[in-house]
Motif scaffolding. Sequence first.
Motif, PDB file in Angstrom:
ATOM      1  N   ARG A  48       1.394  -0.632   3.869  1.00 55.11           N
ATOM      2  CA  ARG A  48       2.082  -0.879   5.131  1.00 55.11           C
ATOM      3  C   ARG A  48       3.283   0.054   5.288  1.00 55.11           C
ATOM      4  O   ARG A  48       3.818   0.181   6.383  1.00 55.11           O
ATOM      5  CB  ARG A  48       2.543  -2.341   5.193  1.00 55.11           C
ATOM      6  CG  ARG A  48       1.397  -3.318   5.227  1.00 55.11           C
ATOM      7  CD  ARG A  48       1.795  -4.710   5.669  1.00 55.11           C
ATOM      8  NE  ARG A  48       2.976  -5.280   5.108  1.00 55.11           N
ATOM      9  CZ  ARG A  48       3.004  -6.211   4.150  1.00 55.11           C
ATOM     10  NH1 ARG A  48       1.871  -6.647   3.616  1.00 55.11           N
ATOM     11  NH2 ARG A  48       4.139  -6.717   3.721  1.00 55.11           N
ATOM     12  N   ASN A  49       3.691   0.700   4.198  1.00 61.05           N
ATOM     13  CA  ASN A  49       4.884   1.546   4.227  1.00 61.05           C
ATOM     14  C   ASN A  49       4.675   2.872   3.500  1.00 61.05           C
ATOM     15  O   ASN A  49       5.420   3.199   2.570  1.00 61.05           O
ATOM     16  CB  ASN A  49       6.064   0.787   3.603  1.00 61.05           C
ATOM     17  CG  ASN A  49       6.432  -0.434   4.389  1.00 61.05           C
ATOM     18  OD1 ASN A  49       6.986  -0.330   5.464  1.00 61.05           O
ATOM     19  ND2 ASN A  49       6.100  -1.607   3.859  1.00 61.05           N
ATOM     20  N   HIS A 101      12.323  -5.474   6.043  1.00 63.17           N
ATOM     21  CA  HIS A 101      12.338  -6.875   6.489  1.00 63.17           C
ATOM     22  C   HIS A 101      12.556  -6.971   7.999  1.00 63.17           C
ATOM     23  O   HIS A 101      11.898  -7.763   8.683  1.00 63.17           O
ATOM     24  CB  HIS A 101      13.386  -7.682   5.730  1.00 63.17           C
ATOM     25  CG  HIS A 101      13.057  -7.852   4.279  1.00 63.17           C
ATOM     26  ND1 HIS A 101      11.924  -8.496   3.841  1.00 63.17           N
ATOM     27  CD2 HIS A 101      13.702  -7.428   3.163  1.00 63.17           C
ATOM     28  CE1 HIS A 101      11.886  -8.477   2.518  1.00 63.17           C
ATOM     29  NE2 HIS A 101      12.955  -7.834   2.083  1.00 63.17           N
ATOM     30  N   GLU A 112       9.367  -5.629   9.820  1.00 68.10           N
ATOM     31  CA  GLU A 112       8.264  -6.584   9.785  1.00 68.10           C
ATOM     32  C   GLU A 112       8.512  -7.750  10.734  1.00 68.10           C
ATOM     33  O   GLU A 112       7.582  -8.217  11.392  1.00 68.10           O
ATOM     34  CB  GLU A 112       8.018  -7.069   8.359  1.00 68.10           C
ATOM     35  CG  GLU A 112       7.369  -5.997   7.500  1.00 68.10           C
ATOM     36  CD  GLU A 112       7.012  -6.456   6.101  1.00 68.10           C
ATOM     37  OE1 GLU A 112       7.476  -7.541   5.683  1.00 68.10           O
ATOM     38  OE2 GLU A 112       6.269  -5.719   5.422  1.00 68.10           O
ATOM     39  N   ARG A 169       6.077  -8.483  13.738  1.00 67.97           N
ATOM     40  CA  ARG A 169       5.450  -9.818  13.791  1.00 67.97           C
ATOM     41  C   ARG A 169       5.719 -10.480  15.142  1.00 67.97           C
ATOM     42  O   ARG A 169       4.823 -11.090  15.740  1.00 67.97           O
ATOM     43  CB  ARG A 169       5.971 -10.689  12.646  1.00 67.97           C
ATOM     44  CG  ARG A 169       5.293 -12.049  12.572  1.00 67.97           C
ATOM     45  CD  ARG A 169       5.613 -12.782  11.286  1.00 67.97           C
ATOM     46  NE  ARG A 169       4.766 -12.262  10.218  1.00 67.97           N
ATOM     47  CZ  ARG A 169       5.207 -11.546   9.171  1.00 67.97           C
ATOM     48  NH1 ARG A 169       6.487 -11.266   9.048  1.00 67.97           N
ATOM     49  NH2 ARG A 169       4.375 -11.112   8.251  1.00 67.97           N
ATOM     50  N   PHE A 191      -0.642  -8.805  13.280  1.00 67.81           N
ATOM     51  CA  PHE A 191       0.171  -8.282  12.177  1.00 67.81           C
ATOM     52  C   PHE A 191      -0.010  -9.139  10.929  1.00 67.81           C
ATOM     53  O   PHE A 191      -0.105  -8.613   9.822  1.00 67.81           O
ATOM     54  CB  PHE A 191       1.649  -8.197  12.566  1.00 67.81           C
ATOM     55  CG  PHE A 191       2.511  -7.637  11.465  1.00 67.81           C
ATOM     56  CD1 PHE A 191       2.391  -6.307  11.072  1.00 67.81           C
ATOM     57  CD2 PHE A 191       3.434  -8.435  10.808  1.00 67.81           C
ATOM     58  CE1 PHE A 191       3.176  -5.787  10.054  1.00 67.81           C
ATOM     59  CE2 PHE A 191       4.233  -7.920   9.792  1.00 67.81           C
ATOM     60  CZ  PHE A 191       4.099  -6.590   9.411  1.00 67.81           C
ATOM     61  N   CYS A 204      -1.181  -7.815   7.327  1.00 66.21           N
ATOM     62  CA  CYS A 204      -0.422  -8.066   6.090  1.00 66.21           C
ATOM     63  C   CYS A 204      -1.295  -8.721   5.019  1.00 66.21           C
ATOM     64  O   CYS A 204      -1.116  -8.459   3.830  1.00 66.21           O
ATOM     65  CB  CYS A 204       0.791  -8.947   6.375  1.00 66.21           C
ATOM     66  SG  CYS A 204       2.094  -8.113   7.298  1.00 66.21           S
ATOM     67  N   ARG A 225       2.339  -4.281   0.912  1.00 61.86           N
ATOM     68  CA  ARG A 225       3.530  -3.616   1.407  1.00 61.86           C
ATOM     69  C   ARG A 225       3.636  -2.208   0.837  1.00 61.86           C
ATOM     70  O   ARG A 225       3.974  -1.268   1.528  1.00 61.86           O
ATOM     71  CB  ARG A 225       4.780  -4.420   1.051  1.00 61.86           C
ATOM     72  CG  ARG A 225       6.052  -3.698   1.458  1.00 61.86           C
ATOM     73  CD  ARG A 225       7.280  -4.519   1.192  1.00 61.86           C
ATOM     74  NE  ARG A 225       7.376  -5.542   2.233  1.00 61.86           N
ATOM     75  CZ  ARG A 225       8.035  -6.673   2.104  1.00 61.86           C
ATOM     76  NH1 ARG A 225       8.655  -6.943   0.985  1.00 61.86           N
ATOM     77  NH2 ARG A 225       8.094  -7.524   3.092  1.00 61.86           N
TER      78      ARG A 225
END
Length: 155
Positions: free
Chosen positions: A90-91, A130, A133, A137, A144, A148, A153
């Motif tokens: 995700r990153n 954080h 996300e 979301r 999303f 996830c 992550r």
Amino acid sequence: MKKRLHIPLHYLELPPVWLAVFAALAWGQAQILPMTVLGLFGDIAGYVLVGAGLVVSGYAALHFLLERTSLIPREKPDTLVTTGMYRFSRNPIYLADAAILTGLILIWDAIPSLILVPVFIKLIEWRFIHREEALIRDHFGEAFDAYCARVRRWI
């Protein structure tokens, strides 16, 4: 009277700036206390990590451009990007930043500064991930959450 250019601090406080700060700390440590323990292997590994980090970062950023959505961490995205590198992480850009930092530390023989890598990762999570996300979301909801559930992550 001259007009002053006013740039809000949140536009300057971006992940690449933090990467530069951590890299500067590692470089400074290497100047004070270099530790040549890995020799040529450390240099090769370092250059591979920096190169891979640059390629991953560029490729991941390209997906944002192709999807015509914002790459800026605090801006609301128009599209949930789940293709390319985002199928595996995700990153990927933050992961690439950590690889670049690790590579620079190896190249500069700043082995004690390897402790900065997990600190950098935690700082990026706290300062950016954080919030990102939560924003994503709020905007994409269940899509999303499903993403996830499928994709970690980091890796």
